[in-house]
Design an enzyme around this catalytic site. Structure first.
Site, PDB file in Angstrom:
ATOM      1  N   GLN A  33       0.816  -1.215   0.000  1.00 38.23           N
ATOM      2  CA  GLN A  33       0.000   0.000   0.000  1.00 38.23           C
ATOM      3  C   GLN A  33       0.854   1.272   0.000  1.00 38.23           C
ATOM      4  O   GLN A  33       0.320   2.374  -0.145  1.00 38.23           O
ATOM      5  CB  GLN A  33      -0.920   0.013   1.217  1.00 38.23           C
ATOM      6  CG  GLN A  33      -2.038  -1.001   1.148  1.00 38.23           C
ATOM      7  CD  GLN A  33      -3.136  -0.595   0.183  1.00 38.23           C
ATOM      8  OE1 GLN A  33      -3.350   0.586  -0.079  1.00 38.23           O
ATOM      9  NE2 GLN A  33      -3.833  -1.570  -0.347  1.00 38.23           N
ATOM     10  N   SER A  53       3.204  -5.402  -4.567  1.00 40.35           N
ATOM     11  CA  SER A  53       2.324  -6.015  -5.555  1.00 40.35           C
ATOM     12  C   SER A  53       2.104  -5.010  -6.680  1.00 40.35           C
ATOM     13  O   SER A  53       1.712  -3.864  -6.441  1.00 40.35           O
ATOM     14  CB  SER A  53       0.995  -6.392  -4.893  1.00 40.35           C
ATOM     15  OG  SER A  53       0.084  -6.822  -5.879  1.00 40.35           O
ATOM     16  N   CYS A 180     -10.297  -8.176   0.005  1.00 37.93           N
ATOM     17  CA  CYS A 180     -10.248  -9.642  -0.016  1.00 37.93           C
ATOM     18  C   CYS A 180     -11.345 -10.251   0.847  1.00 37.93           C
ATOM     19  O   CYS A 180     -11.738 -11.380   0.658  1.00 37.93           O
ATOM     20  CB  CYS A 180      -8.895 -10.148   0.458  1.00 37.93           C
ATOM     21  SG  CYS A 180      -7.584  -8.956   0.407  1.00 37.93           S
TER      22      CYS A 180
HETATM   23  C1  LIG Z   1      -3.690  -6.018  -2.014  1.00 34.68           C
HETATM   24  C2  LIG Z   1      -2.760  -6.288  -0.928  1.00 34.68           C
HETATM   25  C3  LIG Z   1      -2.135  -7.523  -0.833  1.00 34.68           C
HETATM   26  C4  LIG Z   1      -2.418  -8.633  -1.811  1.00 34.68           C
HETATM   27  O1  LIG Z   1      -1.741  -8.445  -2.993  1.00 34.68           O
HETATM   28  P1  LIG Z   1      -2.259  -9.190  -4.301  1.00 34.68           P
HETATM   29  O2  LIG Z   1      -1.173  -9.029  -5.285  1.00 34.68           O
HETATM   30  O3  LIG Z   1      -3.537  -8.513  -4.697  1.00 34.68           O
HETATM   31  O4  LIG Z   1      -2.488 -10.615  -3.910  1.00 34.68           O
HETATM   32  C5  LIG Z   1      -1.278  -7.747   0.200  1.00 34.68           C
HETATM   33  N1  LIG Z   1      -1.023  -6.783   1.117  1.00 34.68           N
HETATM   34  C6  LIG Z   1      -1.584  -5.576   1.057  1.00 34.68           C
HETATM   35  C7  LIG Z   1      -1.249  -4.559   2.091  1.00 34.68           C
HETATM   36  C8  LIG Z   1      -2.469  -5.276   0.036  1.00 34.68           C
HETATM   37  O5  LIG Z   1      -3.039  -4.077  -0.028  1.00 34.68           O
END
Ligand SMILES: *Cc1c(COP(=O)(O)O)cnc(C)c1O
Length: 235
Positions: A33, A53, A180
């Site tokens: 984030q 990510s 999620c």
């Molecule tokens: C979205 C998110 C994830 C998951 O990442 P993906 O690539 O969508 O699986 C993990 N940690 C945080 C803090 C996120 O915001």
């Protein structure tokens, strides 16, 4: 986490790193984030491992990265074995188009983060102040300053986040908790951890602003909220 995904609060990672290292532990941070929103420097943070990510920073879905501090490389063991790709840590053919897209997203983020931050921060303030004027009882979750621009996690006392989202569903996208697990029936563990009782935690809604949010959209939201939710609903 370097930045919490629900409330956007920036965590004191360097202090946490000091604490973990003092006790002989390594520190991994999920900086998903934070990327593209604040400057990330692994040396300043003092972390040993860091993950990102791609799609959270406008890159393609399906790719991410792990930073590993040089000295601890020998201590890592693979969870996926086989062809020995990626220094033997994650075997499997590399998804070249995704990696290239992720690289480009990082390049753009490096160039745009500061400008993005200032613009999004100003827009977020307009939205926050506008909503606050319309609904004085609205509250903000999380630290008022130690947060990224673009995250407003708020509550309208007396109304569940689900109710408000349902009323505005056709015109505006919002979330109750994390994407999620936003079933809406369980209070967010993050808001509960802030000290709110479950019924108040269920009031939380998360409004996110990003690189492509426009002034016009913020104006529209400020028209939409009182018009759709109705003046009678809030006092
Ligand atoms: C979205 C998110 C994830 C998951 O990442 P993906 O690539 O969508 O699986 C993990 N940690 C945080 C803090 C996120 O915001």
């Amino acid at each position: 986490m370097l930045v919490n995904n629900e409330i956007g609060v920036i965590q004191p990672l360097s202090a946490i790193a000091e604490l973990t290292h003092r006790h002989g532990a390594l520190l991994h941070t999920d900086a998903t984030q934070a990327a593209g929103r604040i400057t990330i420097d692994v040396a300043t943070l003092g972390v040993d491992l860091l993950t990102l990510s791609s799609h959270k920073m406008y890159g393609p879905q399906g790719v991410g990265c792990l930073y590993v501090r040089e000295e601890i490389k020998p201590r890592l063991r693979a969870m996926i074995t086989g062809g020995g790709q990626e220094y033997g840590l994650r075997s499997g053919t590399l998804p070249l188009p995704l990696i290239a897209g992720f690289g480009k997203a990082c390049e753009i983020a490096a160039a745009e983060t500061l400008a993005d931050h200032q613009r999004i921060k100003a827009l977020t303030r307009v939205l926050w102040e506008g909503l606050k004027e319309l609904f004085p009882s609205m509250r903000l979750h999380g630290h008022p300053e130690k947060r990224i621009a673009g995250n407003l996690n708020v509550a309208f006392p007396g109304y569940s986040g689900e109710e408000i989202i349902a009323l505005l569903r056709d015109q505006m996208a919002m979330a109750t908790g994390s994407a999620c697990s936003s079933s809406g029936t369980e209070p967010s563990h993050v808001i509960v951890a802030l000290g709110f009782p479950p019924d108040e935690a269920l009031q939380a809604i998360r409004i996110s602003l990003g690189r492509f949010t426009t002034d016009r959209e913020i104006e529209q939201v400020l028209e939409l909220f009182p018009r759709t939710i109705g003046s009678g609903m809030f006092h």
